[in-house]
Design a protein around this motif. Sequence first.
Motif, PDB file in Angstrom:
ATOM      1  N   ARG A 176       0.832  -1.219   0.000  1.00 15.78           N
ATOM      2  CA  ARG A 176       0.000   0.000   0.000  1.00 15.78           C
ATOM      3  C   ARG A 176       0.858   1.258   0.000  1.00 15.78           C
ATOM      4  O   ARG A 176       0.533   2.240  -0.653  1.00 15.78           O
ATOM      5  CB  ARG A 176      -0.916   0.020   1.219  1.00 15.78           C
ATOM      6  CG  ARG A 176      -2.054  -0.940   1.132  1.00 15.78           C
ATOM      7  CD  ARG A 176      -2.975  -0.783   2.310  1.00 15.78           C
ATOM      8  NE  ARG A 176      -4.010  -1.800   2.266  1.00 15.78           N
ATOM      9  CZ  ARG A 176      -4.949  -1.929   3.170  1.00 15.78           C
ATOM     10  NH1 ARG A 176      -4.990  -1.102   4.197  1.00 15.78           N
ATOM     11  NH2 ARG A 176      -5.855  -2.864   3.063  1.00 15.78           N
ATOM     12  N   ALA A 177       1.934   1.245   0.771  1.00 16.86           N
ATOM     13  CA  ALA A 177       2.777   2.441   0.899  1.00 16.86           C
ATOM     14  C   ALA A 177       3.372   2.847  -0.444  1.00 16.86           C
ATOM     15  O   ALA A 177       3.491   4.043  -0.739  1.00 16.86           O
ATOM     16  CB  ALA A 177       3.884   2.207   1.923  1.00 16.86           C
ATOM     17  N   ILE A 178       3.741   1.881  -1.270  1.00 21.36           N
ATOM     18  CA  ILE A 178       4.325   2.188  -2.580  1.00 21.36           C
ATOM     19  C   ILE A 178       3.358   3.010  -3.415  1.00 21.36           C
ATOM     20  O   ILE A 178       3.772   3.876  -4.184  1.00 21.36           O
ATOM     21  CB  ILE A 178       4.726   0.883  -3.309  1.00 21.36           C
ATOM     22  CG1 ILE A 178       5.932   0.261  -2.606  1.00 21.36           C
ATOM     23  CG2 ILE A 178       5.019   1.131  -4.775  1.00 21.36           C
ATOM     24  CD1 ILE A 178       6.296  -1.122  -3.092  1.00 21.36           C
ATOM     25  N   ASP A 179       2.073   2.777  -3.246  1.00 19.10           N
ATOM     26  CA  ASP A 179       1.046   3.477  -4.032  1.00 19.10           C
ATOM     27  C   ASP A 179       0.464   4.690  -3.328  1.00 19.10           C
ATOM     28  O   ASP A 179      -0.518   5.255  -3.812  1.00 19.10           O
ATOM     29  CB  ASP A 179      -0.086   2.505  -4.379  1.00 19.10           C
ATOM     30  CG  ASP A 179       0.375   1.400  -5.307  1.00 19.10           C
ATOM     31  OD1 ASP A 179       1.236   1.667  -6.164  1.00 19.10           O
ATOM     32  OD2 ASP A 179      -0.111   0.260  -5.165  1.00 19.10           O
ATOM     33  N   ARG A 180       1.034   5.089  -2.194  1.00 18.96           N
ATOM     34  CA  ARG A 180       0.481   6.212  -1.439  1.00 18.96           C
ATOM     35  C   ARG A 180       1.531   7.304  -1.213  1.00 18.96           C
ATOM     36  O   ARG A 180       2.145   7.376  -0.148  1.00 18.96           O
ATOM     37  CB  ARG A 180      -0.055   5.728  -0.101  1.00 18.96           C
ATOM     38  CG  ARG A 180      -1.239   4.797  -0.289  1.00 18.96           C
ATOM     39  CD  ARG A 180      -2.309   5.088   0.712  1.00 18.96           C
ATOM     40  NE  ARG A 180      -3.549   4.439   0.331  1.00 18.96           N
ATOM     41  CZ  ARG A 180      -3.988   3.315   0.846  1.00 18.96           C
ATOM     42  NH1 ARG A 180      -3.302   2.704   1.780  1.00 18.96           N
ATOM     43  NH2 ARG A 180      -5.132   2.796   0.452  1.00 18.96           N
ATOM     44  N   PRO A 181       1.712   8.147  -2.217  1.00 17.91           N
ATOM     45  CA  PRO A 181       2.662   9.253  -2.014  1.00 17.91           C
ATOM     46  C   PRO A 181       2.115  10.249  -0.997  1.00 17.91           C
ATOM     47  O   PRO A 181       0.905  10.448  -0.888  1.00 17.91           O
ATOM     48  CB  PRO A 181       2.781   9.891  -3.401  1.00 17.91           C
ATOM     49  CG  PRO A 181       1.557   9.470  -4.136  1.00 17.91           C
ATOM     50  CD  PRO A 181       1.118   8.165  -3.547  1.00 17.91           C
ATOM     51  N   LEU A 182       3.024  10.819  -0.247  1.00 16.28           N
ATOM     52  CA  LEU A 182       2.659  11.866   0.700  1.00 16.28           C
ATOM     53  C   LEU A 182       2.735  13.193  -0.031  1.00 16.28           C
ATOM     54  O   LEU A 182       3.744  13.520  -0.638  1.00 16.28           O
ATOM     55  CB  LEU A 182       3.610  11.870   1.900  1.00 16.28           C
ATOM     56  CG  LEU A 182       3.634  10.587   2.717  1.00 16.28           C
ATOM     57  CD1 LEU A 182       4.700  10.679   3.794  1.00 16.28           C
ATOM     58  CD2 LEU A 182       2.277  10.322   3.337  1.00 16.28           C
ATOM     59  N   ASP A 183       1.669  13.951   0.044  1.00 19.08           N
ATOM     60  CA  ASP A 183       1.611  15.246  -0.616  1.00 19.08           C
ATOM     61  C   ASP A 183       1.593  16.311   0.461  1.00 19.08           C
ATOM     62  O   ASP A 183       0.643  16.393   1.233  1.00 19.08           O
ATOM     63  CB  ASP A 183       0.358  15.334  -1.479  1.00 19.08           C
ATOM     64  CG  ASP A 183       0.273  16.617  -2.281  1.00 19.08           C
ATOM     65  OD1 ASP A 183       1.185  17.455  -2.179  1.00 19.08           O
ATOM     66  OD2 ASP A 183      -0.730  16.776  -2.997  1.00 19.08           O
ATOM     67  N   ASP A 184       2.638  17.105   0.526  1.00 20.17           N
ATOM     68  CA  ASP A 184       2.753  18.121   1.575  1.00 20.17           C
ATOM     69  C   ASP A 184       1.608  19.123   1.559  1.00 20.17           C
ATOM     70  O   ASP A 184       1.299  19.743   2.556  1.00 20.17           O
ATOM     71  CB  ASP A 184       4.072  18.876   1.444  1.00 20.17           C
ATOM     72  CG  ASP A 184       5.272  18.000   1.748  1.00 20.17           C
ATOM     73  OD1 ASP A 184       6.370  18.367   1.315  1.00 20.17           O
ATOM     74  OD2 ASP A 184       5.106  16.960   2.405  1.00 20.17           O
TER      75      ASP A 184
END
Length: 161
Positions: free
Chosen positions: A135-143
């Motif tokens: 899941r983390a690979i597909d969930r970029p963090l957007d500031d």
Amino acid sequence: MCPPAADSSDSLDPQDDPVALVGGDDRVRDHYEDPFGLGGVDQPTHAAEISNPFTGDRVRIELRLEDGEIDEVGFHADGSVVCQAAASMLCQHVDGLAIDAVRQMTASDMVDLYGESLKPGQQKCALLPWRCLDRAIDRPLDDESDDSVVQFGGPSLGEES
């Protein structure tokens, strides 16, 4: 169900040893007592958190992806010895790998990575970090986004009239 992890201040009486209670070997002990990647990542680009209410395990995987590779990986985990050791093993295994190679990893690969000491009833605990990494690979963090706001893609109440 996976037995919960014990407080590190507990004695090493075999009856109270959390690693021995789950049938863990020296490798499991090493990853549980001195985990790789514990504490997360400075300036992660991607992250996910999942839990299993039936086992009490909770895992957060943080990644810094760069040029199609995992530049840095770390985790936070609460719950069973199996889950915590598996998160450490997984982070150590994928650190520096190409994302394409990590995406090809299967549940069977994760069970093999954990090793022979994994009992069938403990597989859910060991697979939770792997599911979280996926899941983390597909969930970029957007500031600029606020993760606490759920967006449904439809009109807001203010737009209806």
